[in-house]
Motif scaffolding. Structure first.
Motif, mmCIF file in Angstrom:
data_model
loop_
_atom_site.group_PDB
_atom_site.id
_atom_site.type_symbol
_atom_site.label_atom_id
_atom_site.label_comp_id
_atom_site.label_asym_id
_atom_site.label_seq_id
_atom_site.Cartn_x
_atom_site.Cartn_y
_atom_site.Cartn_z
ATOM 1 N N ARG B 243 0.862 -1.041 -0.044
ATOM 2 C CA ARG B 243 0.141 0.022 0.030
ATOM 3 C C ARG B 243 0.864 1.310 -0.010
ATOM 4 O O ARG B 243 1.975 1.249 0.532
ATOM 5 N N ASP B 244 0.139 2.163 -0.500
ATOM 6 C CA ASP B 244 1.046 3.687 -0.539
ATOM 7 C C ASP B 244 0.537 4.306 0.933
ATOM 8 O O ASP B 244 -0.061 3.801 1.917
ATOM 9 N N ALA B 245 1.110 5.737 1.078
ATOM 10 C CA ALA B 245 0.913 6.329 2.068
ATOM 11 C C ALA B 245 -0.669 6.449 2.510
ATOM 12 O O ALA B 245 -1.024 6.631 3.619
ATOM 13 N N ARG B 246 -1.343 6.579 1.500
ATOM 14 C CA ARG B 246 -2.794 6.894 1.625
ATOM 15 C C ARG B 246 -3.649 5.518 1.778
ATOM 16 O O ARG B 246 -4.851 5.531 1.727
ATOM 17 N N GLY B 247 -2.823 4.448 1.937
ATOM 18 C CA GLY B 247 -3.472 3.308 1.973
ATOM 19 C C GLY B 247 -4.012 2.579 0.545
ATOM 20 O O GLY B 247 -4.725 1.512 0.746
ATOM 21 N N ARG B 248 -3.659 3.086 -0.480
ATOM 22 C CA ARG B 248 -4.234 2.529 -1.562
ATOM 23 C C ARG B 248 -3.263 1.580 -2.136
ATOM 24 O O ARG B 248 -1.893 1.553 -2.081
#
Lengths: 104, 654
Positions: B243-248
């Motif tokens: 996941r990326d920092a935004r949780g995507r």
């Protein structure tokens, strides 16, 4: 010297910005790929559901009675039965045509 | 530093003429310097703290600060990179990656022409975390309305499982129900959906016994669903997500196996969806067979009946049906007696249908001749303490007529010549009383007593199909063996496997050895019955059964049909002897006799409606109808001239 220094700084900044942009684009693409992977799962689910409905609608259990009602069984009947069937069908269709013409 | 400067400058006083020229400049520079220094001194005199020592100290402090800063940075770097690297890396991975359970999609089941027989449809199942739910009444009231659940019962269930972290509320919701639950917007930690697969059977009850069912937990019950359960189920696993920092989710890294859905045990095999399987059955022929069975049930009202259609050239089963049956889409409505696939799970005394097999063995052993005549004692023959009777009194009968007219006395005399040992060899050679190894669960072996237990009764009974109990599949496999020069044949139900990536694999069956002999299934046997004997049996006595014998109702215009009727009495357990009322009527037939391409067996257990129950009257017409329609469906053209139609000549036909 100032010019060279400035140029080097600009070059570094530009390269960094390009790197960040590429990285961002790479992440975007990877997100898209993973999204498509999920999308593929969803589509496979939809496909199997559609296949299920299609096969249910086209099941021999549903279709065969209709098909047999319209089609004489040639292979096992003897020629006379076949000829009689053909005649009756021909006569019926001719009567239908006559009836249609009259109604016109 | 500024103090040393004048000394240095003084030592460079101009001495030469050239220097003299420049001396005026040097003088000027000195004046400028002294002016500058004077101004500086004046300025420093005005701020007493900025002495050279202070200045120097400040510079030292600045340099020290910078060095300390870098040292701190280095220490921190060391701490991050070396001392706490493992725990920090683990923490980072924990933040970046997540795991989700992936259910393996069970493979699909097709018929030989690619018609779908069973598939899996994705559904959502709703669960809650009772320990996290703070307002049970809110959950109960909202969910019970949407899911049509009993409010009190749901409340009690949640209360009873208050300590638990997981509780199913309802499995396999419809899409509408799932959407309505989503719209409730209950707190995320209270509830969740889990993806599950629901098995659906688009052809309804068609081939239900052969396919079996897959229950709510993915366990196969009966038929191919159970027999090929592991291969169809696949291996469930976990999918790692980055996941990326935004949780995507930015990446799906790997899928690792956790357990098989078949038995939920830890497995080391990698995650994979289940293989699909193409069966040998043909849905249309299966439908013909099932419709005829329905008709038999309606007309004769038997306890049960079953049929098998087989291609004797490849041993592929084209249809296998049993009555009563069930709809695998509604497993809750299945009655107890409908579960049994009587083609493999019920045994019966085959009666006269074994007579051609015994005669074939007798001919092969040389104790019979094809042109031989046997005296049938005018319908009454004493054999020890027992009196055997024929349906009609016959005198001298040819071997062909013994089969065509199904003379019990003629067969008993053949049994006397073969003796018990020879009869036992014949039964064993054709695989009667042994599992065929078709690979379906629930297959029974039948019952053939050991040779030492055979007596004089056996000598008269076995040749007419009594005292042995077999399954219908064994009988049709025995006839397939007869068409393969007596070599044991294993019926096939699987045509091929299709892996999830589309690769096709051969029909490797569950068994690796021949069930009849325990040897390799691929092993070629030397002929056990001479090909000429097999040919003669099919084209002469068995064809005569249909032309002028007990199976006349199976006659099909244009086709050389061969067959054999069987009417076996069942034992009355109360009287302890064979009953004349309770019968098993059967008929096995095939076509074309010159080159058999289809075999059909139909068995009717205890017909109760109508009169004159027998293999020729009850089973033969239905079996012939299946045969006729199958021949038509497979486009096997007639081989014999039928009656000429009005206005048709033999030349015009040709």
């Amino acid at each position: 010297m100032y010019f060279r220094f400035g140029f080097a700084v600009i070059l570094i900044v530009v390269v960094s910005i390009a790197g960040i942009a590429l990285e961002k684009r790479s992440l975007e693409l990877r997100r898209d790929v993973s999204h498509q992977q999920y999308q593929l799962d969803v589509m496979r689910d939809e496909l199997s559901e559609s296949q299920f409905h299609a096969q249910q609608l086209g099941a021999p259990t549903r279709m065969l009675d209709h098909v047999e009602a319209e089609q004489p069984r040639y292979a096992v009947r003897d020629k006379s039965a076949r000829v009689a069937d053909e005649r009756s069908r021909f006569q019926l269709s001719r009567e239908d045509n006559v009836r249609d013409n009259r109604s016109r | 530093m500024s103090v040393d400067r004048p000394a240095i400058a003084d030592s460079h006083e101009p001495k030469t003429s050239h220097e003299k020229v420049n001396g005026s400049n040097s003088q000027k520079w000195k004046q400028d310097r002294s002016r500058f220094m004077g101004e500086t001194r004046a300025a420093t005199n005005s701020d007493s703290s900025l002495t050279p020592q202070v200045f120097r100290r400040r510079i030292h402090l600045t340099i020290g600060g910078i060095i300390a800063f870098w040292v701190v940075l280095a220490i921190r770097l060391l701490q991050l990179q070396w001392i706490g690297s493992d725990s920090l890396a683990a923490k980072a991975v924990q933040q970046q990656s997540a795991f989700e359970t992936v259910q393996a999609r069970p493979g699909e089941i097709f018929d030989r022409n690619g018609r779908l027989l069973a598939t899996s449809v994705a559904t959502r199942s709703l669960y809650i975390d009772p320990s996290a739910v703070s307002d049970i009444s809110l959950v109960v009231n909202t969910l019970s309305t949407i899911l049509n659940l009993d409010v009190d019962r749901l409340y009690a269930r949640i209360e009873a499982n208050r300590e638990k972290k997981f509780l199913w509320i309802q499995r396999r919701l419809t899409n509408e129900q799932a959407e309505q639950v989503r719209q409730l917007k209950l707190p995320d930690d209270w509830w969740g959906f889990r993806n599950e697969y629901l098995r659906r059977y688009p052809q309804g009850s068609l081939a239900a016994h052969l396919i079996g069912i897959r229950d709510i937990d993915g366990q196969g019950h009966g038929g191919v669903e159970q027999g090929l359960g592991k291969r169809l189920a696949g291996t469930s696993g976990k999918r790692e997500l980055i996941r990326d920092a935004r949780g995507r989710v930015i990446d799906v890294v790997d899928i690792e196996a956790t357990a098989t859905t078949e038995n939920e045990q830890e497995s080391e095999s990698p995650f994979c969806d289940g293989d699909s399987v193409a069966l040998t059955i043909d849905s249309v022929i299966q439908l013909f067979a099932e419709r005829e069975l329905d008709r038999v049930m309606q007309v004769w009202n038997p306890r049960h009946c079953c049929t098998i259609v087989m291609d004797p050239r490849t041993n592929e089963i084209l249809a296998m049906a049993s009555r009563p049956t069930f709809d695998p889409n509604r497993p809750a409505e299945v009655s107890d007696d409908a579960w049994i696939n009587t083609t493999i799970g019920a045994m019966y005394e085959p009666g006269s249908t074994v007579k051609p097999l015994v005669v074939a063995w007798g001919l092969q052993q040389g104790i019979l001749r094809r042109d031989e005549r046997i005296f049938c004692e005018n319908g009454r023959y004493r054999m020890g303490r027992r009196i055997l009777r024929d349906h009609h009194p016959y005198g001298w009968l040819s071997l062909t007529d013994v089969i065509a007219k199904s003379s019990n006395i003629g067969m008993a005399k053949i049994g006397e010549r073969l003796e018990n040992r020879g009869l036992n060899q014949a039964i064993a050679n054709f695989g009667l009383g042994k599992k065929t190894g078709v690979g379906l669960p629930g297959e029974i072996s039948g019952l053939v007593r050991p040779l030492p237990q055979w007596d004089l009764f056996s000598t008269g009974s076995v040749p007419m199909g009594q005292e042995i109990a077999i399954t219908p599949l064994q009988l049709i496999a025995a006839y397939a063996a007869l068409l393969h020069e007596g070599q044991p044949q294993r019926p096939k139900i699987v045509k091929q496997f299709v892996e999830p990536d589309g690769a096709k694999a051969g029909a490797d069956m569950l068994l690796t050895s021949n069930p009849l002999d325990g040897t390799s299934a691929e092993k070629k046997w030397p002929p056990r019955i001479n090909d000429e004997i097999c040919r003669w049996l099919i084209e002469s006595p068995m064809s005569d059964v249909v032309k002028r014998g007990t199976g006349k109702r199976a006659h099909l215009p244009g086709y050389a049909v061969f067959g054999k009727t069987g009417t076996a009495q069942k034992i009355d357990s109360q009287l302890g002897r064979y009953s004349s009322e309770r019968l098993v009527c059967s008929f096995i037939c095939g076509a074309p006799a010159e080159n058999p391409q289809l075999l059909v067996l139909l068995v009717v257990d205890e017909p109760s409606l109508g009169r004159n129950h027998g293999g020729g009257s009850v089973a033969a017409p239905a079996a012939a109808e299946i045969l006729s329609r199958s021949l038509e469906h497979l486009r096997i053209s007639p081989t014999q001239p039928g009656p000429l139609a009005e206005g048709e000549t033999s030349q015009s036909r040709n």
